[in-house]
Design a protein around this motif. Structure first.
Motif, PDB file in Angstrom:
ATOM      1  N   GLY A   1      13.891   4.022  -0.053  1.00  0.00           N
ATOM      2  CA  GLY A   1      13.315   3.410  -1.070  1.00  0.00           C
ATOM      3  C   GLY A   1      13.456   4.269  -2.238  1.00  0.00           C
ATOM      4  O   GLY A   1      12.793   3.792  -3.397  1.00  0.00           O
ATOM      5  N   CYS A 107       9.214   1.611   8.560  1.00  0.00           N
ATOM      6  CA  CYS A 107      10.006   2.027   7.127  1.00  0.00           C
ATOM      7  C   CYS A 107      11.415   1.840   7.154  1.00  0.00           C
ATOM      8  O   CYS A 107      12.075   2.745   8.089  1.00  0.00           O
ATOM      9  CB  CYS A 107       9.354   3.577   6.635  1.00  0.00           C
ATOM     10  N   PRO A 108      12.159   1.041   6.660  1.00  0.00           N
ATOM     11  CA  PRO A 108      13.526   0.721   6.903  1.00  0.00           C
ATOM     12  C   PRO A 108      14.443   1.989   6.356  1.00  0.00           C
ATOM     13  O   PRO A 108      15.465   2.309   6.994  1.00  0.00           O
ATOM     14  CB  PRO A 108      14.052  -0.614   6.139  1.00  0.00           C
ATOM     15  N   ALA A 109      14.067   2.640   5.344  1.00  0.00           N
ATOM     16  CA  ALA A 109      14.751   3.789   5.089  1.00  0.00           C
ATOM     17  C   ALA A 109      14.612   4.895   6.002  1.00  0.00           C
ATOM     18  O   ALA A 109      15.700   5.709   6.125  1.00  0.00           O
ATOM     19  CB  ALA A 109      14.131   4.489   3.452  1.00  0.00           C
ATOM     20  N   CYS A 162       8.991  -2.031  -1.912  1.00  0.00           N
ATOM     21  CA  CYS A 162      10.346  -1.344  -1.244  1.00  0.00           C
ATOM     22  C   CYS A 162      11.406  -1.864  -1.882  1.00  0.00           C
ATOM     23  O   CYS A 162      11.604  -3.039  -1.738  1.00  0.00           O
ATOM     24  CB  CYS A 162       9.836  -1.475   0.011  1.00  0.00           C
ATOM     25  N   ALA A 305       9.405   7.094   4.334  1.00  0.00           N
ATOM     26  CA  ALA A 305      10.304   7.857   3.543  1.00  0.00           C
ATOM     27  C   ALA A 305       9.755   8.303   2.129  1.00  0.00           C
ATOM     28  O   ALA A 305      10.370   9.327   1.692  1.00  0.00           O
ATOM     29  CB  ALA A 305      11.567   6.869   3.555  1.00  0.00           C
ATOM     30  N   CYS A 306       8.782   7.366   1.742  1.00  0.00           N
ATOM     31  CA  CYS A 306       8.506   7.695   0.170  1.00  0.00           C
ATOM     32  C   CYS A 306       7.189   8.807   0.379  1.00  0.00           C
ATOM     33  O   CYS A 306       6.258   8.545   1.200  1.00  0.00           O
ATOM     34  CB  CYS A 306       7.969   6.313  -0.316  1.00  0.00           C
ATOM     35  N   CYS A 310       4.111   3.658   1.342  1.00  0.00           N
ATOM     36  CA  CYS A 310       4.472   2.709   0.609  1.00  0.00           C
ATOM     37  C   CYS A 310       3.935   2.442  -0.891  1.00  0.00           C
ATOM     38  O   CYS A 310       4.648   1.707  -1.789  1.00  0.00           O
ATOM     39  CB  CYS A 310       4.198   1.382   1.311  1.00  0.00           C
ATOM     40  N   GLY A 313       6.340   3.614  -3.220  1.00  0.00           N
ATOM     41  CA  GLY A 313       7.432   2.784  -3.141  1.00  0.00           C
ATOM     42  C   GLY A 313       8.638   2.919  -4.169  1.00  0.00           C
ATOM     43  O   GLY A 313       7.946   2.835  -5.115  1.00  0.00           O
TER      44      GLY A 313
HETATM   45 FE1  SF4 Z   1       9.558   3.059   3.532  1.00  0.00          FE
HETATM   46 FE2  SF4 Z   1       9.156   3.710   1.115  1.00  0.00          FE
HETATM   47 FE3  SF4 Z   1       9.678   1.203   1.691  1.00  0.00          FE
HETATM   48 FE4  SF4 Z   1       7.310   2.057   2.497  1.00  0.00          FE
HETATM   49  S1  SF4 Z   1       8.255   1.865   0.330  1.00  0.00           S
HETATM   50  S2  SF4 Z   1       8.718   1.214   3.712  1.00  0.00           S
HETATM   51  S3  SF4 Z   1       7.978   4.252   2.646  1.00  0.00           S
HETATM   52  S4  SF4 Z   1      11.060   3.115   1.965  1.00  0.00           S
END
Ligand code: SF4
Length: 381
Positions: A1, A107-109, A162, A305-306, A310, A313
């Protein structure tokens, strides 16, 4: 993200996705259903001069109605559903000697990261789809039936904090009967842009409430938007399912706050359940290396990931890595959680009804068909 600042095509994608939503809204044959993620409600206000963390849930619903969506729902409903499935999976793995630790998969990332970097660990993440994908699958089956409409005419729009959710929605395995679970993803910033394009005066909007049944949610689902929240929500449910006792104190403070890695041991009956929360992919990598080398003794791990989850994000109003802003957004979510009568996902009456009328058992056959996915080894990048 986090590619938005460097990604040369980000601006182009924004334009395309916004115009796709306008096209769907202008097409009489389409039933356009929108859902909004938990993290959006504590950050969108910043685009209109409000403070980070200010809750604008009611104004979001009003704005979406003014834009012409046929139904306005909440991804929080699907977050409760995710907990039903993920807590069932955790309890199943604990009771049946399954693979541990279980890793969250919303979280897809992060999902893409482990598919590329740790293909030997593909069997430990939860098989649960992420909440907005679960939402799409339920809307195009259960809800389409209830509304007596052809699911092929439904367009699902997700408003997400995201950028990675756009890529996720395009994954070919996240479909059902040749229909994508989610058709269009726009970010919090793109949503703000649509509000401005429509000439809506956001600040003066009255509060409105989500439609039923996919608009009802508990406090557990609201905290999905912050680091630690998914695990906290899962523990609230898993605790009660394992002990058959009421969990009185539902706030797991050790899992809160902006530290990149958090750990706790939770006593459930005579078991010590070791859990960890990581946000930021560097921290995720440390935890995965420990699992790979057999050093880890965790039962469950949440990874986002972030940094901060989120609420921080890549599709949110820019916060330029300022964790104080992210922290204020988290406070907004915890406040909404405290304000709810129901704070455990399995207590959501509309979720209970969904299982009774349609899905059957949590983690059962139909749930697997619609709500679970699988992962693939991908080339290293
Ligand atoms: Fe993952 Fe960031 Fe997306 Fe949330 S905003 S789902 S932590 S990439």
């Amino acid at each position: 993200g986090q590619c938005v600042a460097v990604c040369p095509t980000a601006a182009l994608t924004e334009v395309n996705n916004i115009s796709k939503v306008w096209d769907a809204l202008n097409d009489d044959k389409k039933i356009v259903i929108v859902q909004t993620a938990p993290a959006v409600r504590v950050a969108l206000g910043e685009e209109f001069g409000m403070q980070p963390g200010e809750l604008v849930t009611g104004k979001i619903v009003s704005a979406l109605r003014s834009l012409g969506f046929n139904k306005v729902f909440d991804t929080d409903f699907a977050a409760d559903l995710t907990i039903m499935e993920e807590a069932s999976e955790l309890v199943y793995r604990i009771k049946n000697g399954g693979k541990l630790p279980i890793l969250t998969s919303c979280c897809p990332a992060w999902v893409k990261f482990f598919e590329h970097q740790f293909p030997e660990l593909l069997d430990i993440p939860s098989s649960c789809k992420s909440p907005h994908e679960m939402f799409g699958a339920i809307a195009k089956t259960y809800l389409a039936d209830k509304m007596k409409v052809n699911p092929k005419n439904i367009v699902i729009v997700s408003i997400m904090p995201c950028v990675a959710k756009k890529y996720e929605a395009a994954r070919p395995e996240l479909t059902h009967e040749d229909m994508k679970d989610v058709d269009i993803v726009i970010t919090t910033r793109e949503f703000a842009k649509m509000i401005r394009e429509a000439g809506i005066d956001f600040n003066s909007l009255k509060d409105d409430v989500f439609d039923n049944p996919l608009g009802e949610s508990t406090g557990a689902s609201v905290i999905f938007g912050t680091t630690g929240g998914v695990l906290e929500a899962a523990l609230r449910t898993a605790y009660e399912w394992i002990t058959h006792e009421t969990l009185e104190s539902v706030e797991f403070n050790e899992l809160r706050g902006m530290d990149g890695i958090k750990e706790a041991t939770i006593k459930i009956n005579d078991m010590n359940i070791n859990v960890a929360v990581a946000s930021g992919l560097g921290n995720a990598r440390k935890i995965l290396e420990d699992i790979k080398s057999g050093k880890s003794n965790y039962h469950a791990i949440e990874i986002m990931a972030c940094p901060g989850g989120c609420i921080g994000g890549g599709g949110q109003p820019y916060h330029h890595g300022n964790l104080e802003i992210v922290s204020k957004r988290a406070e907004g979510l915890y406040k909404e959680d405290r304000s709810k009568n129901l704070r455990k996902s399995h207590e959501n009456p509309y979720i209970q009804k969904l299982y009774k009328e349609f899905l059957g058992e949590p983690y059962g056959k139909k749930a697997h068909e619609l709500l679970h996915t699988h992962y693939f080894k991908r080339e290293k990048i």
